[in-house]
Design a protein around this motif. Structure first.
Motif, PDB file in Angstrom:
ATOM      1  N   ASP A   1      68.066 -22.400 -26.067  1.00 38.80           N
ATOM      2  CA  ASP A   1      68.348 -22.780 -27.448  1.00 38.80           C
ATOM      3  C   ASP A   1      68.986 -21.644 -28.251  1.00 38.80           C
ATOM      4  O   ASP A   1      69.617 -21.900 -29.282  1.00 38.80           O
ATOM      5  CB  ASP A   1      67.057 -23.207 -28.148  1.00 38.80           C
ATOM      6  N   VAL A   2      68.822 -20.413 -27.828  1.00 40.19           N
ATOM      7  CA  VAL A   2      69.317 -19.284 -28.628  1.00 40.19           C
ATOM      8  C   VAL A   2      70.389 -18.479 -27.897  1.00 40.19           C
ATOM      9  O   VAL A   2      70.812 -17.434 -28.388  1.00 40.19           O
ATOM     10  CB  VAL A   2      68.143 -18.347 -29.007  1.00 40.19           C
ATOM     11  N   VAL A   3      70.837 -18.966 -26.733  1.00 36.20           N
ATOM     12  CA  VAL A   3      71.877 -18.238 -25.991  1.00 36.20           C
ATOM     13  C   VAL A   3      73.185 -18.290 -26.773  1.00 36.20           C
ATOM     14  O   VAL A   3      73.615 -19.343 -27.238  1.00 36.20           O
ATOM     15  CB  VAL A   3      72.062 -18.839 -24.580  1.00 36.20           C
ATOM     16  N   SER A   4      73.788 -17.127 -26.920  1.00 31.96           N
ATOM     17  CA  SER A   4      75.061 -17.036 -27.647  1.00 31.96           C
ATOM     18  C   SER A   4      76.219 -17.222 -26.681  1.00 31.96           C
ATOM     19  O   SER A   4      76.140 -16.890 -25.502  1.00 31.96           O
ATOM     20  CB  SER A   4      75.178 -15.677 -28.354  1.00 31.96           C
ATOM     21  N   GLY A   5      77.294 -17.730 -27.180  1.00 28.77           N
ATOM     22  CA  GLY A   5      78.494 -17.933 -26.370  1.00 28.77           C
ATOM     23  C   GLY A   5      79.722 -17.407 -27.094  1.00 28.77           C
ATOM     24  O   GLY A   5      79.635 -16.950 -28.238  1.00 28.77           O
TER      25      GLY A   5
ATOM     26  N   PHE B   1      66.808 -12.382 -29.887  1.00 31.88           N
ATOM     27  CA  PHE B   1      65.402 -12.534 -30.236  1.00 31.88           C
ATOM     28  C   PHE B   1      65.112 -12.151 -31.685  1.00 31.88           C
ATOM     29  O   PHE B   1      63.960 -12.241 -32.122  1.00 31.88           O
ATOM     30  CB  PHE B   1      64.532 -11.674 -29.307  1.00 31.88           C
ATOM     31  N   MET B   2      66.122 -11.725 -32.433  1.00 30.61           N
ATOM     32  CA  MET B   2      65.903 -11.324 -33.803  1.00 30.61           C
ATOM     33  C   MET B   2      65.641 -12.539 -34.698  1.00 30.61           C
ATOM     34  O   MET B   2      66.305 -13.579 -34.542  1.00 30.61           O
ATOM     35  CB  MET B   2      67.109 -10.545 -34.327  1.00 30.61           C
ATOM     36  N   PRO B   3      64.711 -12.439 -35.644  1.00 31.95           N
ATOM     37  CA  PRO B   3      64.438 -13.574 -36.543  1.00 31.95           C
ATOM     38  C   PRO B   3      65.667 -14.015 -37.332  1.00 31.95           C
ATOM     39  O   PRO B   3      65.831 -15.212 -37.592  1.00 31.95           O
ATOM     40  CB  PRO B   3      63.344 -13.031 -37.465  1.00 31.95           C
ATOM     41  N   GLU B   4      66.518 -13.066 -37.714  1.00 31.44           N
ATOM     42  CA  GLU B   4      67.705 -13.434 -38.490  1.00 31.44           C
ATOM     43  C   GLU B   4      68.626 -14.349 -37.683  1.00 31.44           C
ATOM     44  O   GLU B   4      69.203 -15.302 -38.232  1.00 31.44           O
ATOM     45  CB  GLU B   4      68.457 -12.174 -38.923  1.00 31.44           C
ATOM     46  N   HIS B   5      68.755 -14.074 -36.394  1.00 34.51           N
ATOM     47  CA  HIS B   5      69.619 -14.900 -35.545  1.00 34.51           C
ATOM     48  C   HIS B   5      69.010 -16.282 -35.319  1.00 34.51           C
ATOM     49  O   HIS B   5      69.697 -17.303 -35.450  1.00 34.51           O
ATOM     50  CB  HIS B   5      69.831 -14.192 -34.204  1.00 34.51           C
TER      51      HIS B   5
ATOM     52  N   GLY C   1      68.847 -18.308 -38.443  1.00 37.03           N
ATOM     53  CA  GLY C   1      70.205 -18.699 -38.829  1.00 37.03           C
ATOM     54  C   GLY C   1      70.690 -19.909 -38.051  1.00 37.03           C
ATOM     55  O   GLY C   1      71.423 -20.747 -38.585  1.00 37.03           O
ATOM     56  N   LEU C   2      70.280 -20.028 -36.781  1.00 39.16           N
ATOM     57  CA  LEU C   2      70.639 -21.207 -35.985  1.00 39.16           C
ATOM     58  C   LEU C   2      69.824 -22.426 -36.392  1.00 39.16           C
ATOM     59  O   LEU C   2      70.335 -23.560 -36.346  1.00 39.16           O
ATOM     60  CB  LEU C   2      70.411 -20.906 -34.492  1.00 39.16           C
ATOM     61  N   TYR C   3      68.571 -22.213 -36.801  1.00 35.44           N
ATOM     62  CA  TYR C   3      67.679 -23.323 -37.163  1.00 35.44           C
ATOM     63  C   TYR C   3      67.075 -23.033 -38.549  1.00 35.44           C
ATOM     64  O   TYR C   3      65.909 -22.630 -38.665  1.00 35.44           O
ATOM     65  CB  TYR C   3      66.578 -23.481 -36.116  1.00 35.44           C
TER      66      TYR C   3
ATOM     67  N   MET D   1      63.602 -24.448 -39.816  1.00 33.96           N
ATOM     68  CA  MET D   1      62.352 -24.081 -39.144  1.00 33.96           C
ATOM     69  C   MET D   1      61.501 -23.191 -40.058  1.00 33.96           C
ATOM     70  O   MET D   1      62.018 -22.291 -40.737  1.00 33.96           O
ATOM     71  CB  MET D   1      62.685 -23.355 -37.847  1.00 33.96           C
ATOM     72  N   ASN D   2      60.209 -23.450 -40.076  1.00 32.85           N
ATOM     73  CA  ASN D   2      59.269 -22.658 -40.860  1.00 32.85           C
ATOM     74  C   ASN D   2      58.949 -21.373 -40.094  1.00 32.85           C
ATOM     75  O   ASN D   2      58.416 -21.428 -38.989  1.00 32.85           O
ATOM     76  CB  ASN D   2      57.987 -23.443 -41.117  1.00 32.85           C
ATOM     77  N   PRO D   3      59.261 -20.212 -40.645  1.00 33.02           N
ATOM     78  CA  PRO D   3      59.048 -18.969 -39.891  1.00 33.02           C
ATOM     79  C   PRO D   3      57.590 -18.629 -39.670  1.00 33.02           C
ATOM     80  O   PRO D   3      57.287 -17.747 -38.860  1.00 33.02           O
ATOM     81  CB  PRO D   3      59.741 -17.910 -40.763  1.00 33.02           C
TER      82      PRO D   3
END
Length: 820
Positions: free
Chosen positions: A642-646, A804-808, A811-813, A816-818
């Protein structure tokens, strides 16, 4: 009033006998008193000559008042008309002083005879009117009462504009000018040192500014920034650390010492510095990530051991705060390092025991010995410790909040250039100098304690009791805190059996100033540690709580100061075990261990409910992608894919040189997956991972092929074993160093010999929380995500620290409640 004063001055200039002229007529003299009068006036003339001499030496009197002649012109009846008003006032005071001396010598004043021939004592005002006489009496009464009043008070002084300091006589205007010159000298020295430190940090090594502990933590967490541990950073850090502390800033040397130790370890770990001609071939075996990381961990521990003279505390600091990965072999290595530090420190202290090194080494390895006080405690003491823990947690969290706001503001100012950085340093230096110089004047002089075991007032460079314009036998408590080194100020606050050494108002003032200056000083372009300001502020309110509980507590106020410092340290830095051991090694009082443990735990617990530790906040402000040891709660709802960058950039096992060069120029990736495809394999498969640095070394060697074939180990024949070792900071092959011709762009190179064929991989459906913990615990830089089913590309993507950074992730979701 002015006309009467001028006439009196003229009369004084014609003999300085205003109000006490020698009787000249026979009616005024009698044979019985002639001999006594000769003795009286002989003593009076001696005193008058002495007073005129003193006034002329102090440049307050430009002419002899008894002759009416100035230095530049002859006298005359109109000579006194040009005297300045200050000389007129001095003449009036000299007349009164002369008569006061006669009274002290028990000489009677000549009397007037009344109409009945009887002697009648005349009330003598020295030639002054009643109003002027009362004003002079009021002035001298205020001077005599100044022993118990603050040094700066508003005094009524209109007719006699002089002041007596010790045995010297000054005009009020001259005295103010001398104090102003002293302030200019004090502030000028501080400002010059501050500008020197700020210029070095702004122009030469910006990474040398600040504490350095957040940067060391970031490196040991896997963030390899070039300038954090560079040799230039080391040299500037050492110099500016000394200059900054000498400039009087409210900063400590402990944080910069940790950074210095880490820089030295990094320099050794990369084999020295070729730029500065400091190399040793024997160090090349440490040119790998793990060994260099271990060396830097040992360097950080050595920095704490040297700063606090606490070898065991240094080991625990590296374990609890600095290192992200720990193993058993690292424990004895750091312990050995800090033991060597302790031995070397002891050797230097022995060498400097004669005083040839100044104040260095005083007290041995115990910096603040409080073992003289008996640490017995009961129920009320436990209540006081709990109160200290709560206060430390609240004040510590608020301190972190203010530091966060101030550093964010300073970052905006510092972005404008080096000039803005230096201007900010100058502003803080001037403000600090004003506070340190002016505030002690408002403190009251305190009589020296009769049972003091040290000299009072202090005559050496350091000590508990600073005189600071107080009369003999008195000291200024604010000056003893402000006008001392930071170590001596802490030693004064920790001193035992000195329950009322400091006024409560002085402790409040010093706490407020140190708290405020500590906040605004951190973040400017100088090395600035947080330990010393926090210990100073905590010791102040600890001593205040001790004064509050003195009627029901059996603990010494010096021990309360130590507990206050511990509570503030726990509230700001959120460390427990290492701080406890460091404080015990500093103070040599093992009996206080239970209370120190309790206050640290309470302050950390209270402060954690408000915000994070100060070093964690600085890491976030600096934008360093620090990975926590635990996964965030929202990661449990996501998987790795879900968080893999391309887009994903891949290479074949045998790749064209032009494709590799294009990927290096257009991306900043540090690792690339290598895929084997037919005819080199039956189906596409993941061969491994190749690093950017290894690709640059391979391209620089130009071992290319015209055909797309597997060459095997022949590619490495042109390279030495250490060519692919981890380069030092600023070293290694850069993209600009490559010189590839157009013909070579169409040639091929075999990547198999330099590919890591066993990379860490996770399946795409693995929980992101588990992947984050695995990434952190193994100290990885890349994690390959592979598909769950076959028939697809052998790799889905690569997870890096950024993913794995919270900002990333948030930013994608964004929905979502942190916190869930």
């Amino acid at each position: 009033m002015g006309r009467e004063r001028k006439s009196l001055a003229v009369e004084a200039g014609q003999g300085l006998d205003v109000g006490h002229r020698r009787p000249s007529s026979a009616a005024e003299r009698s044979p019985a008193t002639e001999k006594t009068l000769d003795g009286k006036y002989y003593m009076r003339n001696i005193y008058e000559n002495h007073m005129v001499k003193v006034l002329k030496e102090t440049s307050l009197l430009e002419e002899d008042p008894r002759s009416g002649r100035s230095k530049t012109e002859s006298g005359g009846d109109n000579a006194t008309e040009s005297w300045p008003s200050i000389n007129q006032d001095i003449l009036l005071i000299v007349g009164v002083l002369s008569k006061r001396v006669l009274h002290m010598l028990d000489f009677s004043v000549p009397s007037k005879r009344n109409n009945y021939g009887e002697g009648e004592e005349e009330e003598d005002h020295g030639g002054f009117g009643d109003e002027e006489s009362q004003e002079i009496k009021r002035f001298w009464s205020e001077v005599s009462a100044s022993r118990s009043q603050p040094l700066l008070v508003k005094r009524t002084n209109t007719s006699s504009q002089i002041a007596i300091v010790g045995a010297n006589v000054y005009s009020i205007e001259s005295l103010d000018y001398e104090y102003f010159k002293a302030f200019l000298a004090y502030a000028g020295c501080n400002l010059g040192l501050a500008v020197a430190a700020g210029a070095l940090c702004a122009y030469v090594a910006p990474a040398a500014a600040g504490s350095g502990i957040p940067e060391v933590k970031a490196y040991l967490n896997g963030i390899d920034a070039h300038s954090i541990l560079a040799p230039s950073t080391l040299f500037v850090k050492v110099d500016t650390k000394i200059i900054g502390v000498s400039a009087g800033f409210v900063v400590g040397k402990e944080g910069p010492m940790v950074h210095t130790g880490a820089c030295i370890a990094s320099l050794l770990g990369q084999g020295g510095s070729r730029k500065y001609h400091l190399t040793w071939s024997g160090l090349r075996y440490f040119k790998n990530d793990r060994d260099r990381r271990d060396l830097i961990t040992c360097g950080a521990a050595a920095g704490v051991a040297a700063a606090f003279r606490a070898p065991v505390g240094g080991v625990l600091f590296a374990l609890e705060e600095a290192a992200s990965w720990w193993r058993s072999a690292l424990l004895w290595r750091t312990f050995f390092t800090t033991a060597v530090v302790a031995i070397i420190l002891r050797a230097f202290m022995q060498f400097c025991s004669t005083g040839i090194c100044g104040l260095f080494g005083q007290g041995g390895l115990i910096m603040y010995d409080v073992s003289a006080a008996i640490a017995t405690f009961s129920g009320p003491d436990i209540l006081a410790v709990i109160l200290l823990g709560v206060i430390g947690g609240v004040l510590g969290s608020f301190y972190n909040y203010l530091v966060d706001k101030v550093v964010r503001t300073y970052s905006i100012i510092n972005e404008k250039g080096p000039g803005s950085k230096i201007l900010l340093v100058m502003t803080v230096a001037i403000l600090t100098s004003c506070c340190y110089y002016i505030l002690p004047w408002f403190a009251k002089c305190i009589p020296c304690p009769a049972d003091s075991s040290v000299s009072c007032p202090t005559t050496d460079e350091s000590g508990n009791y600073k005189a600071f314009q107080c009369p003999p036998g008195h000291y200024n408590d604010l000056a003893s805190l402000f006008l001392n080194t930071n170590d001596d100020a802490i030693r004064n606050l920790f001193s035992t059996s000195t329950r009322k050494e400091f006024h409560i108002s002085s402790l409040f003032i010093f706490f407020a100033v140190v708290y405020f200056l500590g906040v605004i000083t951190y973040g400017i372009a100088i090395p600035s540690g947080l330990f010393i300001p926090v210990i100073l502020a905590g010791a102040c309110y600890g001593r205040l709580v001790g004064r509050l509980f003195e009627s029901i507590s059996s603990l010494d106020t010096g021990l309360f100061s130590l507990l206050g410092a511990a509570s503030f340290l726990g509230g700001t830095m959120r460390m427990t075990v290492s701080l406890c051991v460091i404080l015990l090694e500093l103070t040599n009082d093992l009996l206080l261990l239970p209370l120190v443990m309790l206050v640290l735990l309470i302050s950390k617990t209270v402060a954690d409910t408000f915000n994070r530790g100060v070093y964690d906040q600085i890491l976030k402000i600096k934008g360093l992608p620090y990975l926590e040891a635990h996964a965030e709660p929202y990661m449990r709802h996501l998987v790795a894919s879900d968080v893999v960058s391309g887009p994903l950039v891949m290479f074949s096992g045998v790749e064209k040189v032009g494709n590799i060069l294009h990927a290096l120029r257009t991306t900043g990736h540090n690792g690339f997956p290598v895929i084997d495809e037919p005819p080199f394999s039956e189906a596409p498969e993941l061969c491994g991972l190749v690093l950017r640095s290894h690709l640059l070394v391979l391209l620089k060697g130009k071992n290319f092929m015209r055909e797309r074939v597997v060459s095997g180990g022949e590619v490495l024949q042109k390279f030495a074993a250490f060519d692919f070792a981890k380069a030092g900071s600023g070293k290694g092959v850069k993209l600009e160093d490559l010189d590839i011709e157009d013909e070579e762009m169409e040639m091929y190179v075999d990547l198999h010999p330099i590919t890591n064929t066993s990379p860490y991989t996770v399946v795409e459906t693995m929980s992101l929380a588990k992947a984050a913990i695995l990434f952190r615990q193994l100290g990885l830089r890349h994690m390959c995500v592979v598909p769950k089913t076959q028939g697809r590309l052998p790799i889905v993507g690569i997870l890096t620290r950024h993913d794995f950074m919270p900002e990333h992730i948030l930013g994608l979701y964004p929905h979502m409640n942190p916190h869930k």
